[in-house]
Design a protein around this motif. Structure first.
Motif, short mmCIF file in Angstrom:
data_model
loop_
_atom_site.label_atom_id
_atom_site.label_comp_id
_atom_site.label_asym_id
_atom_site.label_seq_id
_atom_site.Cartn_x
_atom_site.Cartn_y
_atom_site.Cartn_z
N HIS A 62 -18.51 -8.91 -6.16
CA HIS A 62 -19.92 -9.30 -6.10
C HIS A 62 -20.04 -10.79 -5.80
N LEU A 63 -19.24 -11.60 -6.47
CA LEU A 63 -19.35 -13.05 -6.27
C LEU A 63 -18.92 -13.45 -4.86
N LEU A 64 -17.89 -12.78 -4.36
CA LEU A 64 -17.45 -13.10 -2.99
C LEU A 64 -18.55 -12.76 -1.99
N SER A 65 -19.27 -11.66 -2.26
CA SER A 65 -20.33 -11.28 -1.32
C SER A 65 -21.50 -12.27 -1.33
N LEU A 66 -21.57 -13.08 -2.39
CA LEU A 66 -22.64 -14.08 -2.45
C LEU A 66 -22.30 -15.33 -1.64
N ARG A 67 -21.03 -15.51 -1.33
CA ARG A 67 -20.61 -16.71 -0.61
C ARG A 67 -20.79 -16.52 0.90
N ASP A 68 -20.69 -17.62 1.65
CA ASP A 68 -20.92 -17.51 3.10
C ASP A 68 -19.74 -16.84 3.80
N GLN A 69 -19.98 -16.53 5.08
CA GLN A 69 -18.96 -15.77 5.82
C GLN A 69 -17.64 -16.53 5.91
N ALA A 70 -17.72 -17.86 6.01
CA ALA A 70 -16.47 -18.64 6.14
C ALA A 70 -15.60 -18.40 4.91
N THR A 71 -16.21 -18.27 3.74
CA THR A 71 -15.42 -18.07 2.51
C THR A 71 -14.73 -16.71 2.53
N TRP A 72 -15.51 -15.63 2.82
CA TRP A 72 -14.80 -14.34 2.77
C TRP A 72 -13.86 -14.13 3.94
N SER A 73 -14.11 -14.81 5.07
CA SER A 73 -13.14 -14.74 6.18
C SER A 73 -11.83 -15.41 5.74
N ALA A 74 -11.94 -16.53 5.02
CA ALA A 74 -10.73 -17.24 4.57
C ALA A 74 -9.97 -16.37 3.57
N VAL A 75 -10.68 -15.68 2.69
CA VAL A 75 -10.00 -14.80 1.71
C VAL A 75 -9.30 -13.67 2.46
N PHE A 76 -9.99 -13.12 3.46
CA PHE A 76 -9.40 -12.02 4.24
C PHE A 76 -8.12 -12.48 4.95
N ALA A 77 -8.17 -13.68 5.50
CA ALA A 77 -7.03 -14.17 6.28
C ALA A 77 -5.86 -14.60 5.41
N SER A 78 -6.14 -14.97 4.15
CA SER A 78 -5.06 -15.48 3.30
C SER A 78 -4.26 -14.32 2.70
N PRO A 79 -2.98 -14.54 2.38
CA PRO A 79 -2.18 -13.46 1.80
C PRO A 79 -2.51 -13.21 0.32
N LYS A 80 -3.38 -14.05 -0.26
CA LYS A 80 -3.66 -13.92 -1.71
C LYS A 80 -4.44 -12.63 -1.98
N TRP A 81 -4.19 -12.03 -3.14
CA TRP A 81 -4.87 -10.79 -3.50
C TRP A 81 -6.13 -11.05 -4.30
N PHE A 82 -6.22 -12.23 -4.87
CA PHE A 82 -7.36 -12.46 -5.76
C PHE A 82 -8.21 -13.63 -5.28
N TYR A 83 -9.49 -13.49 -5.52
CA TYR A 83 -10.41 -14.55 -5.15
C TYR A 83 -10.92 -15.18 -6.44
N HIS A 84 -10.73 -16.48 -6.58
CA HIS A 84 -11.22 -17.10 -7.81
C HIS A 84 -12.55 -17.79 -7.57
N ASP A 85 -13.47 -17.58 -8.51
CA ASP A 85 -14.79 -18.18 -8.40
C ASP A 85 -15.14 -18.73 -9.78
N ARG A 86 -15.78 -19.90 -9.83
CA ARG A 86 -16.06 -20.50 -11.13
C ARG A 86 -17.00 -19.62 -11.98
N GLU A 87 -17.80 -18.78 -11.33
CA GLU A 87 -18.72 -17.93 -12.09
C GLU A 87 -18.04 -16.69 -12.67
N LEU A 88 -16.80 -16.43 -12.22
CA LEU A 88 -16.19 -15.12 -12.53
C LEU A 88 -16.07 -14.83 -14.03
#
Ligand code: HEM
Length: 375
Positions: free
Chosen positions: A154-180
């Motif tokens: 949910h939090l990732l969907s609130l961020r802009d496209q550049a953020t979720w594109s970067a998460v998609f491109a990175s090998p990391k499995w988890f996205y950290h957000d200060r609100e999480l």
């Protein structure tokens, strides 16, 4: 006032989304808080031995959890569909790209499902208390992971496209957000009052159906266990409500200032008021049970109204927070187009068929229960 500042089509989908999300949240609360109770019970039993006063609640939970999970998952499908119409790009498209991460939820839920059945099988008492504690803790970890994943998503969907594109491109499995973490804590704490209420209704219905038969709590020991169970539920509900208020307040301070202003603006005031009144009604409803007095039907009903107000208010505030980050007006054309697509006739046919099938199943089960009940 939100959502009435949007087009009729957007309001229609927002309402459908909100109502169906509440239908997911209620059984989800049961599963999340119920697995916590069973894990705590299991660990306590492994370290200190069985707790007589908690045995009956644990048995009810072990029995009902598989069906509660089935209802949680089934009820989640409708909001998932409406969400894709409402927020197509930030939710649907982004999640397709992040497929591997979100699909991890599925194997975890499948394993948890089997463990829930193991927990209510005849084999269960034969395991050592350490094994039982490990299995119940594993179930809790699985549901905790799923809750965390949905919050992360949910939090990732609130961020802009550049953020979720970067998460998609990175090998990391988890996205950290200060609100999480603060956000997850609000969900987690809020699950306990709903579990307590659901268990109180279950006890009420089992009392009603046992009314003509022998009562298990006739002796003084039985009465004490009953009172202790009531106290446990009241403590669970009031502590959960208190923790949800504290977590909600903490989460509020984690938000950016523009979002904070929106959440307490006139636009969202009715929902904030509904949530606060709903919490107050629930605390008032449970207070008398702290001494062991069982909830009457009237008290159960008013407390349930309070719970629905709190969950409904919080769910709408959740949407206010989302539209503070995603401009719904950008998607208005899509909502208009979706609303023009036909299919109401087909929907109504399937609605009637499914409704009749469910009614037949309920009738068959009721008849079976009636025929097998002791006379
Ligand atoms: C035990 C299993 C589950 C748990 C504990 C769980 C928990 C949660 C939580 C905590 C949220 C709120 C996220 C937030 O606002 O931060 C949520 C939302 C949601 N869940 Fe579940 N969930 C479960 C299973 C599922 C499944 C299987 C589906 C899909 C079929 C699903 C669909 C949804 C949807 C669509 C939302 C709303 C997401 C949004 O608006 O961004 N859930 N769930």
């Amino acid at each position: 006032m939100f959502p009435f500042d949007h087009s009729a089509a957007t309001i229609f989908y927002l309402l459908l989304y909100g109502i169906t999300l509440v239908l997911h949240v209620l059984p989800m609360n049961y599963v999340l808080a119920g697995s916590t109770y069973l894990a705590a019970y299991g660990v306590w039993e492994a370290i200190r031995g069985p707790v007589e006063s908690q045995r009956s609640l644990a048995a009810v939970l072990r029995d009902v959890m598989p069906i509660a999970l089935a209802v949680t998952i089934t009820a989640a499908v409708a909001p998932l569909l409406f969400l894709q119409i409402l927020y197509q790009k930030p939710f649907y498209t982004a999640n397709l790209l992040l497929f591997n991460r979100w699909m991890a939820i599925l194997p975890v839920l499948i394993i948890a499902f089997y463990l829930l059945y193991l927990q209510k099988s005849k084999l269960w008492p034969k395991f050592s208390s350490q094994t039982r504690a490990a299995v119940s803790s594993g179930i809790l970890a699985s549901f905790g992971f799923v809750a965390w994943s949905w919050t992360e998503n949910h939090l990732l969907s609130l961020r802009d496209q550049a953020t979720w594109s970067a998460v998609f491109a990175s090998p990391k499995w988890f996205y950290h957000d200060r609100e999480l973490m603060p956000r997850l804590l609000v969900w987690y704490a809020g699950a306990f009052p709903i579990l307590a209420l659901a268990l109180a209704w279950q006890r009420h219905f089992s009392d009603v159906s046992n009314a003509s038969g022998p009562t298990p709590a006739d002796d003084s020991e039985g009465v004490e266990v009953e009172r202790s169970t009531t106290r446990t539920l009241a403590i669970m509900a009031i502590t959960g409500l208190g923790a949800a208020v504290v977590a909600g307040g903490g989460y509020y301070w984690y938000l950016e200032s523009e979002i904070r202003i929106q959440l307490v603006s006139w636009e969202s005031a009715p929902y904030l008021a509904a949530a606060i009144v709903g919490i107050g009604v629930q605390i008032a409803g449970w207070r008398r049970s702290l001494g062991g007095e069982k909830m009457s039907r009237l008290r159960l009903l008013t407390t349930s109204v309070g719970a629905l107000m709190a969950v409904g208010g919080a769910t709408t505030l959740r949407e206010v927070r989302r539209v503070a980050s995603i401009n719904l007006l950008d998607h208005a054309g899509l909502h208009e187009a979706a609303a023009k697509i036909g299919g109401l006739g087909v929907f109504l046919v399937f609605f009637a068929v499914n409704f009749s099938a469910i009614a037949l199943v309920v009738r068959a089960v009721r008849r079976g229960l009636h025929e097998n009940s002791p006379r």
